[in-house]
Design an enzyme around this catalytic site. Structure first.
Site, PDB file in Angstrom:
ATOM      1  N   LYS A   1      19.296  32.800 112.275  1.00 24.95           N
ATOM      2  CA  LYS A   1      18.590  32.129 111.167  1.00 24.95           C
ATOM      3  C   LYS A   1      18.887  30.630 111.160  1.00 24.95           C
ATOM      4  O   LYS A   1      17.982  29.808 111.085  1.00 24.95           O
ATOM      5  CB  LYS A   1      19.043  32.741 109.830  1.00 24.95           C
ATOM      6  CG  LYS A   1      18.648  31.924 108.616  1.00 24.95           C
ATOM      7  CD  LYS A   1      19.061  32.585 107.323  1.00 24.95           C
ATOM      8  CE  LYS A   1      20.424  32.203 106.812  1.00 24.95           C
ATOM      9  NZ  LYS A   1      20.555  30.901 106.166  1.00 24.95           N
ATOM     10  N   ASN A   2      20.174  30.302 111.253  1.00 26.74           N
ATOM     11  CA  ASN A   2      20.549  28.903 111.067  1.00 26.74           C
ATOM     12  C   ASN A   2      20.260  28.035 112.289  1.00 26.74           C
ATOM     13  O   ASN A   2      20.437  26.816 112.248  1.00 26.74           O
ATOM     14  CB  ASN A   2      22.013  28.804 110.628  1.00 26.74           C
ATOM     15  CG  ASN A   2      22.179  29.320 109.199  1.00 26.74           C
ATOM     16  OD1 ASN A   2      21.190  29.485 108.472  1.00 26.74           O
ATOM     17  ND2 ASN A   2      23.412  29.596 108.795  1.00 26.74           N
TER      18      ASN A   2
ATOM     19  N   CYS B   1      21.374  29.458  98.774  1.00 25.31           N
ATOM     20  CA  CYS B   1      22.267  30.325  98.007  1.00 25.31           C
ATOM     21  C   CYS B   1      23.073  29.485  97.036  1.00 25.31           C
ATOM     22  O   CYS B   1      23.558  28.411  97.367  1.00 25.31           O
ATOM     23  CB  CYS B   1      23.183  31.091  98.955  1.00 25.31           C
ATOM     24  SG  CYS B   1      22.333  32.426  99.786  1.00 25.31           S
TER      25      CYS B   1
ATOM     26  N   ARG C   1      16.414  37.818 103.315  1.00 22.28           N
ATOM     27  CA  ARG C   1      16.187  36.419 103.695  1.00 22.28           C
ATOM     28  C   ARG C   1      16.887  36.072 104.999  1.00 22.28           C
ATOM     29  O   ARG C   1      16.506  35.124 105.690  1.00 22.28           O
ATOM     30  CB  ARG C   1      16.741  35.494 102.601  1.00 22.28           C
ATOM     31  CG  ARG C   1      15.814  35.335 101.430  1.00 22.28           C
ATOM     32  CD  ARG C   1      16.358  34.359 100.442  1.00 22.28           C
ATOM     33  NE  ARG C   1      17.085  33.283 101.103  1.00 22.28           N
ATOM     34  CZ  ARG C   1      17.823  32.376 100.488  1.00 22.28           C
ATOM     35  NH1 ARG C   1      17.916  32.408  99.182  1.00 22.28           N
ATOM     36  NH2 ARG C   1      18.446  31.446 101.159  1.00 22.28           N
TER      37      ARG C   1
ATOM     38  N   ARG D   1      25.815  22.007  95.925  1.00 20.99           N
ATOM     39  CA  ARG D   1      25.405  21.639  97.281  1.00 20.99           C
ATOM     40  C   ARG D   1      24.787  20.235  97.270  1.00 20.99           C
ATOM     41  O   ARG D   1      23.583  20.071  97.168  1.00 20.99           O
ATOM     42  CB  ARG D   1      24.476  22.699  97.859  1.00 20.99           C
ATOM     43  CG  ARG D   1      25.187  24.060  97.923  1.00 20.99           C
ATOM     44  CD  ARG D   1      24.373  25.144  98.536  1.00 20.99           C
ATOM     45  NE  ARG D   1      24.321  25.069  99.987  1.00 20.99           N
ATOM     46  CZ  ARG D   1      23.823  26.036 100.754  1.00 20.99           C
ATOM     47  NH1 ARG D   1      23.352  27.119 100.225  1.00 20.99           N
ATOM     48  NH2 ARG D   1      23.808  25.890 102.061  1.00 20.99           N
TER      49      ARG D   1
ATOM     50  N   ASP E   1      30.242  31.599 106.700  1.00 26.62           N
ATOM     51  CA  ASP E   1      29.232  32.619 106.380  1.00 26.62           C
ATOM     52  C   ASP E   1      29.719  34.030 106.695  1.00 26.62           C
ATOM     53  O   ASP E   1      29.078  35.009 106.290  1.00 26.62           O
ATOM     54  CB  ASP E   1      27.925  32.335 107.145  1.00 26.62           C
ATOM     55  CG  ASP E   1      27.292  31.036 106.690  1.00 26.62           C
ATOM     56  OD1 ASP E   1      27.587  30.598 105.559  1.00 26.62           O
ATOM     57  OD2 ASP E   1      26.519  30.445 107.464  1.00 26.62           O
TER      58      ASP E   1
HETATM   59  N1  EPU Z   1      28.392  18.417 101.811  1.00 27.53           N
HETATM   60  C1  EPU Z   1      28.520  17.259 101.080  1.00 27.53           C
HETATM   61  N2  EPU Z   1      27.448  16.407 101.047  1.00 27.53           N
HETATM   62  C2  EPU Z   1      26.282  16.672 101.714  1.00 27.53           C
HETATM   63  C3  EPU Z   1      26.166  17.864 102.450  1.00 27.53           C
HETATM   64  C4  EPU Z   1      27.257  18.716 102.482  1.00 27.53           C
HETATM   65  O1  EPU Z   1      29.555  16.984 100.486  1.00 27.53           O
HETATM   66  O2  EPU Z   1      25.366  15.829 101.645  1.00 27.53           O
HETATM   67  C5  EPU Z   1      29.525  19.355 101.841  1.00 27.53           C
HETATM   68  C6  EPU Z   1      29.201  20.687 101.189  1.00 27.53           C
HETATM   69  O3  EPU Z   1      29.383  20.622  99.795  1.00 27.53           O
HETATM   70  C7  EPU Z   1      30.150  21.631 101.903  1.00 27.53           C
HETATM   71  C8  EPU Z   1      30.285  21.026 103.298  1.00 27.53           C
HETATM   72  O4  EPU Z   1      29.821  19.679 103.196  1.00 27.53           O
HETATM   73  O5  EPU Z   1      31.404  21.587 101.283  1.00 27.53           O
HETATM   74  C9  EPU Z   1      29.496  21.722 104.381  1.00 27.53           C
HETATM   75  O6  EPU Z   1      28.129  21.822 104.036  1.00 27.53           O
HETATM   76  P1  EPU Z   1      26.994  21.793 105.158  1.00 27.53           P
HETATM   77  O7  EPU Z   1      26.158  20.591 104.916  1.00 27.53           O
HETATM   78  O8  EPU Z   1      27.649  21.951 106.485  1.00 27.53           O
HETATM   79  O9  EPU Z   1      26.149  23.088 104.828  1.00 27.53           O
HETATM   80  P2  EPU Z   1      24.575  23.253 104.892  1.00 27.53           P
HETATM   81  O10 EPU Z   1      24.015  22.504 106.019  1.00 27.53           O
HETATM   82  O11 EPU Z   1      24.002  23.060 103.533  1.00 27.53           O
HETATM   83  C10 EPU Z   1      24.589  25.291 106.545  1.00 27.53           C
HETATM   84  C11 EPU Z   1      24.116  26.719 106.525  1.00 27.53           C
HETATM   85  C12 EPU Z   1      24.981  27.544 105.585  1.00 27.53           C
HETATM   86  C13 EPU Z   1      26.433  27.433 106.022  1.00 27.53           C
HETATM   87  C14 EPU Z   1      26.863  25.955 106.136  1.00 27.53           C
HETATM   88  C15 EPU Z   1      28.256  25.774 106.719  1.00 27.53           C
HETATM   89  C16 EPU Z   1      21.778  26.571 106.996  1.00 27.53           C
HETATM   90  C17 EPU Z   1      20.384  26.671 106.518  1.00 27.53           C
HETATM   91  N3  EPU Z   1      22.735  26.758 106.101  1.00 27.53           N
HETATM   92  O12 EPU Z   1      24.459  24.814 105.201  1.00 27.53           O
HETATM   93  O13 EPU Z   1      24.536  28.894 105.731  1.00 27.53           O
HETATM   94  O14 EPU Z   1      27.260  28.070 105.087  1.00 27.53           O
HETATM   95  O15 EPU Z   1      25.944  25.241 106.988  1.00 27.53           O
HETATM   96  O16 EPU Z   1      28.335  26.350 107.980  1.00 27.53           O
HETATM   97  O17 EPU Z   1      22.019  26.347 108.176  1.00 27.53           O
HETATM   98  C18 EPU Z   1      24.102  31.108 105.087  1.00 27.53           C
HETATM   99  O18 EPU Z   1      23.518  31.277 106.168  1.00 27.53           O
HETATM  100  O19 EPU Z   1      24.376  32.069 104.291  1.00 27.53           O
HETATM  101  C19 EPU Z   1      24.490  29.772 104.679  1.00 27.53           C
HETATM  102  C20 EPU Z   1      24.818  29.454 103.444  1.00 27.53           C
END
Ligand code: EPU
Length: 406
Positions: free
Chosen positions: A22-23, A116, A386, A121, A296
């Protein structure tokens, strides 16, 4: 609202093929907006998040056609418009529109990006990347009059912000350097796709170097989903079964399996991956950015700890990602949550009803329900679909008694 009903307590066994990740699929679908032409994306999982992402890019003029697990995306003629808030607010991956839309149209809308709801976020790092490439953030829009190559060093590792920086750099004029970037396998899958579309991207030990180029259609296969693989591996161990997980490189599960094996779990990798036995000792898990234990998979590991000798889970990516434990409590899972983690105690499971709190928390509840003797129900279970393709069919093939009522 869907409800999953299962009769648990049976050892499950058989062979299960994991779907594409998915990711990895989501950033690639949004990255196609940067290209002019037709992209061929293979092994695309047919899951809720992918359908929403496809609808979003279709609303910008992309033509998408699915044939089996191949998605053809034609991005010859696109027009900027603010995507439907209803769609964007369903998935977190819609943040990739910031980079993709700015790169293609010179404008992007800041919307209520979904995903989620287990933690706050923020999008500050995404906006940092947009500004670094010369874009202006004004109100709920971002504008650029031609993106310029940039040097960016993220103050914190973020998967989503790394994706956006790569998307911005791929067609920006000149050379870009991205430091302190996320190294999850799906980042490399995205880079494979962009390279196939003509991008000039080099990944060195501590820096990604990109020379901006015009991109044509690309061709890539999505890697197997390590989170789905880890979920079926957990199911094998907690039901005392014998499930062989196929279609995934065992190396991509190394950090997930390491603490389990250290605590005495047994693994067979002769033919696929089979987690044969639960840990014999207390297990200590710390979720961190790649190559650490994947966040995850920490909700997926909780049922293993509850069925074995217990242990601790700390999450350094999403510190508050423990709300899902309340959804496991009706099944008899005993735990003590603290601000950055939780202690899970060995638990006597019983059948129960619960509500899926989010995608991975819902999957954890489903695992527990399949391990507990008797009939259990998981309400709001559509959130699980999802991220897990054909979950009902795959579980039936493994011998589970499962029914989904929509
Ligand atoms: N963060 C910030 N500022 C930002 C963005 C992120 O402080 O602008 C922080 C977040 O609060 C968190 C950390 O950085 O503490 C990591 O967040 P990241 O940006 O890496 O997460 P994401 O890109 O929003 C993706 C996956 C998530 C997975 C995370 C971490 C997708 C669509 N989502 O989210 O997947 O948990 O990376 O590996 O790729 C899931 O599949 O269930 C899922 C939640």
């Amino acid at each position: 609202m869907a409800t999953i009903t299962v009769k648990g307590g049976e050892a499950l066994g058989g062979r299960v093929m994991v779907s594409g990740s998915k990711n990895a699929a989501l950033p690639i679908i949004f990255a196609s907006l940067l290209t002019k032409g037709e992209s061929v994306i293979r092994r695309v999982p047919d899951i809720g998040d992918v359908r929403v992402a496809t609808s979003i890019i279709e609303s910008l003029g992309a033509r998408c056609e699915r044939s089996g697990d191949t998605l053809l995306i034609n991005t010859e003629r696109l027009t900027f418009r603010r995507p439907d808030d209803n769609l964007v607010s369903q998935i977190r991956a819609s943040t990739y529109l910031l980079g993709a839309s700015l790169a293609r149209f010179g404008i992007a809308a800041i919307q209520s990006f979904g995903g989620c709801d287990f933690c706050k976020r923020p999008i500050d790092l995404h906006l940092l990347a947009c500004r670094a490439f010369g874009a202006d953030v004004r109100g709920d829009s971002i504008f650029s009059h031609g993106l310029r190559g940039a040097s960016i060093r993220f103050p914190k590792v973020s998967v989503g912000a790394t994706v956006n920086a790569i998307l911005l750099a791929a067609t920006a004029s000149g050379k870009s350097r991205i430091e302190n970037f996320a190294r999850e396998p799906h980042i490399f899958n995205l880079i494979d796709y962009l390279r196939s579309a003509g991008a000039d991207i080099q990944v060195l030990e501590n820096v990604i170097i990109i020379h901006g180029r015009e991109l044509h259609g690309g061709n890539v296969a999505i890697d197997g989903d390590p989170i789905e693989a880890g979920t079926y591996a957990a199911l094998s161990a907690i039901t005392g079964g014998n499930i062989t997980v196929l279609g995934i490189d065992p190396a991509s599960l190394e950090s997930y399996l390491a603490p389990l094996l250290e605590a005495g779990a047994q693994l067979d990798t002769d033919d696929g991956i089979t987690l044969r036995a639960l840990p014999k000792e207390q297990t200590s898990i710390v979720a961190e950015p790649y190559p650490g234990f994947p966040t995850d998979l920490q909700p997926i590991a909780a049922p293993i700890l509850a069925c074995a000798r217990g242990g601790t889970i700390e999450d350094r990516v999403w510190q508050g990602r423990f709300g899902y434990l309340a959804a496991l409590a009706p099944f008899g899972v005993r735990y003590r949550a603290y601000p950055t983690g939780a202690e899970i105690f060995p638990s006597e499971l019983r059948a129960a009803d619960t509500i899926a709190p989010d995608l991975r928390g819902g999957a954890a509840a489903l695992l527990i329900a399949l391990a507990a003797v008797g009939e259990s129900r998981i309400r709001s279970s559509e959130i699980i679909a999802r991220g897990y393709e054909n979950i009902e069919k795959k579980l039936r093939t493994l011998g589970a008694e499962i029914r989904i009522d929509n």
